[in-house]
Design a protein around this motif. Structure first.
Motif, short mmCIF file in Angstrom:
data_model
loop_
_atom_site.label_atom_id
_atom_site.label_comp_id
_atom_site.label_asym_id
_atom_site.label_seq_id
_atom_site.Cartn_x
_atom_site.Cartn_y
_atom_site.Cartn_z
N ARG A 1 -0.41 14.61 -6.14
CA ARG A 1 -0.24 14.05 -7.48
C ARG A 1 1.06 13.26 -7.58
O ARG A 1 1.12 12.18 -8.16
CB ARG A 1 -0.27 15.18 -8.51
CG ARG A 1 -0.23 14.73 -9.95
CD ARG A 1 -0.39 15.92 -10.85
NE ARG A 1 -0.39 15.53 -12.25
CZ ARG A 1 -0.56 16.38 -13.25
NH1 ARG A 1 -0.75 17.66 -12.99
NH2 ARG A 1 -0.54 15.96 -14.49
N ARG A 2 2.11 13.80 -7.00
CA ARG A 2 3.42 13.13 -7.03
C ARG A 2 3.38 11.81 -6.26
O ARG A 2 3.93 10.80 -6.69
CB ARG A 2 4.47 14.06 -6.45
CG ARG A 2 5.89 13.50 -6.49
CD ARG A 2 6.87 14.53 -5.96
NE ARG A 2 8.22 14.01 -5.97
CZ ARG A 2 9.28 14.69 -5.53
NH1 ARG A 2 9.11 15.93 -5.09
NH2 ARG A 2 10.48 14.15 -5.57
N GLN A 3 2.69 11.81 -5.13
CA GLN A 3 2.60 10.60 -4.32
C GLN A 3 1.77 9.53 -5.04
O GLN A 3 2.07 8.34 -4.94
CB GLN A 3 1.98 10.93 -2.96
CG GLN A 3 2.91 11.73 -2.05
CD GLN A 3 2.21 12.21 -0.81
OE1 GLN A 3 1.06 12.65 -0.86
NE2 GLN A 3 2.89 12.13 0.33
N LYS A 4 0.73 9.97 -5.76
CA LYS A 4 -0.09 9.01 -6.50
C LYS A 4 0.73 8.32 -7.59
O LYS A 4 0.64 7.11 -7.79
CB LYS A 4 -1.29 9.73 -7.12
CG LYS A 4 -2.34 10.16 -6.13
CD LYS A 4 -3.46 10.91 -6.82
CE LYS A 4 -4.51 11.40 -5.82
NZ LYS A 4 -5.59 12.16 -6.48
N LEU A 5 1.56 9.11 -8.31
CA LEU A 5 2.40 8.52 -9.34
C LEU A 5 3.40 7.54 -8.73
O LEU A 5 3.65 6.47 -9.29
CB LEU A 5 3.14 9.62 -10.11
CG LEU A 5 2.30 10.43 -11.11
CD1 LEU A 5 3.13 11.58 -11.66
CD2 LEU A 5 1.82 9.53 -12.23
N LYS A 6 3.96 7.91 -7.58
CA LYS A 6 4.92 7.03 -6.91
C LYS A 6 4.24 5.74 -6.51
O LYS A 6 4.79 4.64 -6.72
CB LYS A 6 5.49 7.73 -5.68
CG LYS A 6 6.55 6.92 -4.94
CD LYS A 6 7.11 7.69 -3.76
CE LYS A 6 8.17 6.86 -3.03
NZ LYS A 6 8.71 7.61 -1.85
N TRP A 7 3.05 5.84 -5.94
CA TRP A 7 2.30 4.64 -5.55
C TRP A 7 1.97 3.79 -6.79
O TRP A 7 2.13 2.57 -6.78
CB TRP A 7 1.02 5.05 -4.84
CG TRP A 7 0.13 3.88 -4.51
CD1 TRP A 7 0.18 3.09 -3.42
CD2 TRP A 7 -0.93 3.37 -5.34
NE1 TRP A 7 -0.78 2.11 -3.49
CE2 TRP A 7 -1.47 2.26 -4.66
CE3 TRP A 7 -1.46 3.74 -6.56
CZ2 TRP A 7 -2.53 1.53 -5.18
CZ3 TRP A 7 -2.51 3.01 -7.09
CH2 TRP A 7 -3.03 1.92 -6.39
N LEU A 8 1.55 4.45 -7.86
CA LEU A 8 1.18 3.75 -9.08
C LEU A 8 2.37 2.97 -9.64
O LEU A 8 2.26 1.80 -10.02
CB LEU A 8 0.66 4.75 -10.11
CG LEU A 8 -0.08 4.21 -11.33
CD1 LEU A 8 -1.34 3.48 -10.91
CD2 LEU A 8 -0.42 5.36 -12.28
N ASN A 9 3.53 3.60 -9.68
CA ASN A 9 4.72 2.95 -10.21
C ASN A 9 5.19 1.79 -9.31
O ASN A 9 5.65 0.76 -9.80
CB ASN A 9 5.85 3.97 -10.38
CG ASN A 9 5.59 4.92 -11.53
OD1 ASN A 9 5.05 4.52 -12.56
ND2 ASN A 9 5.96 6.18 -11.38
N GLN A 10 5.07 1.98 -8.00
CA GLN A 10 5.45 0.91 -7.09
C GLN A 10 4.56 -0.32 -7.27
O GLN A 10 5.03 -1.46 -7.27
CB GLN A 10 5.36 1.39 -5.63
CG GLN A 10 6.47 2.38 -5.25
CD GLN A 10 6.27 2.95 -3.85
OE1 GLN A 10 5.18 2.87 -3.28
NE2 GLN A 10 7.33 3.54 -3.31
N GLU A 11 3.25 -0.08 -7.43
CA GLU A 11 2.33 -1.19 -7.64
C GLU A 11 2.59 -1.88 -8.98
O GLU A 11 2.48 -3.10 -9.10
CB GLU A 11 0.88 -0.70 -7.58
CG GLU A 11 0.46 -0.19 -6.21
CD GLU A 11 0.65 -1.24 -5.13
OE1 GLU A 11 0.19 -2.38 -5.33
OE2 GLU A 11 1.29 -0.93 -4.10
#
Length: 566
Positions: free
Chosen positions: A67-77
């Motif tokens: 879940r944390r990695q998904k949020l990080k990816w989402l914010n980076q995109e």
């Protein structure tokens, strides 16, 4: 406000709904036209087509991230595409927000429009994401978003006195939870027909207003009026259950829009111990009530002059769209004539706490702010009677306030004596004329006893008696005096002929009897709606003016309904 609606839609577009994004923009280059055509063709693919082109082993790796990695990816995109989102969302906000600002524009302003609007260089950050289970026909996602933005927003403000000046909105800080509903699910990419989005929870919102080239304090009332406009627009336009529906695939999605589910009947009875706002130690209170702060749905009571314990006895009706999440808001103001009214205090009732078809009598403590409750100053209380009536449950209970369209006995007799054509014309005319039931009847009030009355005599006792009166007709009765008792027993019954039970009040005052004077002990004010619905009731009622004193009463209602034309 629709400002945040536009922001969210722009983010959604940038994160994957490029179809909607490119369809909403003007064609500015050949490349955009080509890309839009490619995306349109891609949107026509079915799920089976996508499986042939993209087997399971080639699906993006982030789908198995934490879940944390998904949020990080989402914010980076989001950071990568923010310049495009900024451009799209800024234009969308300008086109959608100005009509909302006009709708909620304070009466002191002639116009309120944008002269500049960009969202700046700082992209919002997603701090939480979750899937809401329960509806198998949709995918419901909740995204928590935080934004400390640097937008360039300038409002062109014009007053009705012809004064114009620019106001800059800056230092925006926002944290909230947005709900996205992907519905209906279909067998065609992107696998859903429309998106509904709403601000599910507003956790924090702060910003500053500054007059360009001047001070906000030099224009009295403007700052508060604009901030109230923004608050009401946010509350009503995108705060759940209000939602915006964005079609993605062609179709009719009107079923996704917000629809009424019931009626809330509210009687504003009274207030007590209000804060004095005038130099003479009094206030001129009135109340503003709403479920949604739309201008045409907000109800205002009459103003009671020079009174800190006003009795309004006014009835209001509100449309309910979602009883599980909506609430009734009451704001009590001091009327100041030509100047802006001062807020005395506000309160709210969650509709989920109401039992359908059951009358609820409540005293609400007034506070300075419903969201930030740091102020502990005693601002008084407001007394309400509430009745929630959902649509479709009319067979289980009746709403006594509902309009009646049936014929009276006299009208039926007249109709039966005419020919068929005249009868049809007569009934058609009668149905078009609204009729309201006047709840006429006999109210029997049994004053049984009192408990814990305060001592009014030097002997440590009181000689209490009760005065009973109807507010509208001013009919009066009184009990006998019970000597030297703080827990008197009267057990006396009085009958009142009530002409309009739904809009009348029963007032009971307890007095201490002495040879040369009488001392007021306390009172209670009772609406008649509950006894009209239930037929009879027995209950204890606390006395205003006494800390723990109360009256034990039994009420019975014998109806004699009549009809009155509106």
């Amino acid at each position: 406000m629709a400002f945040f609606a536009g922001l969210v839609f722009g983010i959604i577009a940038g994160l994957g709904l490029l179809i909607a994004f490119f369809r909403s923009q003007d064609s500015r280059s050949k490349r955009r036209l080509e890309l839009a055509a490619i995306l349109a063709a891609f949107a026509k693919m079915t799920v089976e087509d996508s499986r042939k082109i993209l087997p399971g082993e080639f699906y993006p790796s982030w789908v198995v991230f934490s879940r944390r990695q998904k949020l990080k990816w989402l914010n980076q995109e989001l950071i990568k595409i923010w310049p495009y989102v900024n451009e799209a969302a800024s234009e969308l906000i300008r086109n959608s927000v100005e009509p909302v600002l006009e709708q909620y524009r304070p009466v002191m302003l002639a116009s309120l429009k944008f002269s500049k609007l960009t969202l700046g260089t700082v992209a919002p950050q997603f701090t939480g994401v979750s899937i809401v289970e329960g509806d198998k026909s949709a995918i419901t996602m909740e995204l928590e978003m935080q934004w400390d933005g640097d937008p360039n927003i300038v409002l062109d403000v014009r007053t009705k006195f012809g004064v114009a000046f620019p106001i800059q909105v800056k230092d925006i800080g926002f944290t909230g939870v947005f709900r996205l509903i992907f519905k209906p699910l279909v067998e065609e990419l992107p696998c859903f027909g429309a998106i509904s989005y709403s601000l599910r929870e507003k956790k924090y919102l702060d910003y500053t207003l500054r007059v360009i080239g001047g001070e906000m304090s030099s224009i009295p009332g403007i700052s508060g009026a604009i901030k109230e406009t923004i608050h009401n627009a946010i509350e009503d336009s995108i705060t759940w259950p209000a939602r915006k529906v964005v079609p993605i695939l062609p179709g009719d999605y009107s079923f996704l829009e917000l629809k009424p589910v019931g009626i809330l009947e509210v009687k504003l009875v009274q207030a007590r111990n209000l804060t004095d706002k005038d130099v003479i130690g009094k206030s001129d209170p009135f109340a503003l009530l709403y479920v949604r702060p739309l201008p045409d749905r907000m109800k205002k009571s009459k103003t009671i002059n020079n009174n800190l314990n006003p009795i309004w006895n006014e009835h209001f009706e509100f449309i309910v769209e979602d009883a599980a999440t909506q609430h009734l808001v009451v704001k009590v103001y001091d009327e100041d004539g030509v100047q802006a009214s001062q807020l005395i205090g506000c309160a709210q009732v969650m509709l989920k706490d109401l039992h359908p078809g059951k009358v609820r009598d409540v005293w609400l403590k007034l506070v300075k702010d419903l969201e930030v409750q740091r102020d502990r100053k005693d601002r008084g209380q407001v007394h309400l009677e509430l009745l929630y009536c959902p649509f479709g449950m009319e067979s289980k209970f009746s709403n006594p306030f509902a309009k009646q369209l049936s014929l009276t006995s006299l009208e039926r007799v007249l109709a039966n004596g005419a020919n068929a054509t005249k009868v049809a014309d007569f009934e058609r005319t009668t149905r078009q004329r609204k009729r309201v039931v006047m709840m006429r009847g006999v109210l029997s009030v049994s004053v049984i006893s009192a408990a814990n009355l305060p001592a009014m005599d030097i002997t440590g006792k009181s000689d209490p008696y009760v005065v009973l009166k109807l507010m509208k007709t001013e009919m009066r009765n009184r009990t006998r005096v019970v000597k030297e008792s703080l827990n008197p027993i009267w057990d006396e019954t009085f009958d009142f002929l009530v002409e309009d039970g739904l809009h009348d009040l029963l007032i009971l005052e307890v007095w201490d009897h002495d040879m040369l004077k009488k001392d007021f002990i306390g009172r209670c004010i009772i609406t008649l709606t509950r006894v009209i619905i239930e037929g009879e009731l027995a209950d204890s009622f606390f006395l205003e003016g006494s800390e723990i004193g109360k009256l034990n009463l039994s009420l019975k209602w014998k109806p004699q309904p009549i009809y009155q034309d509106l």
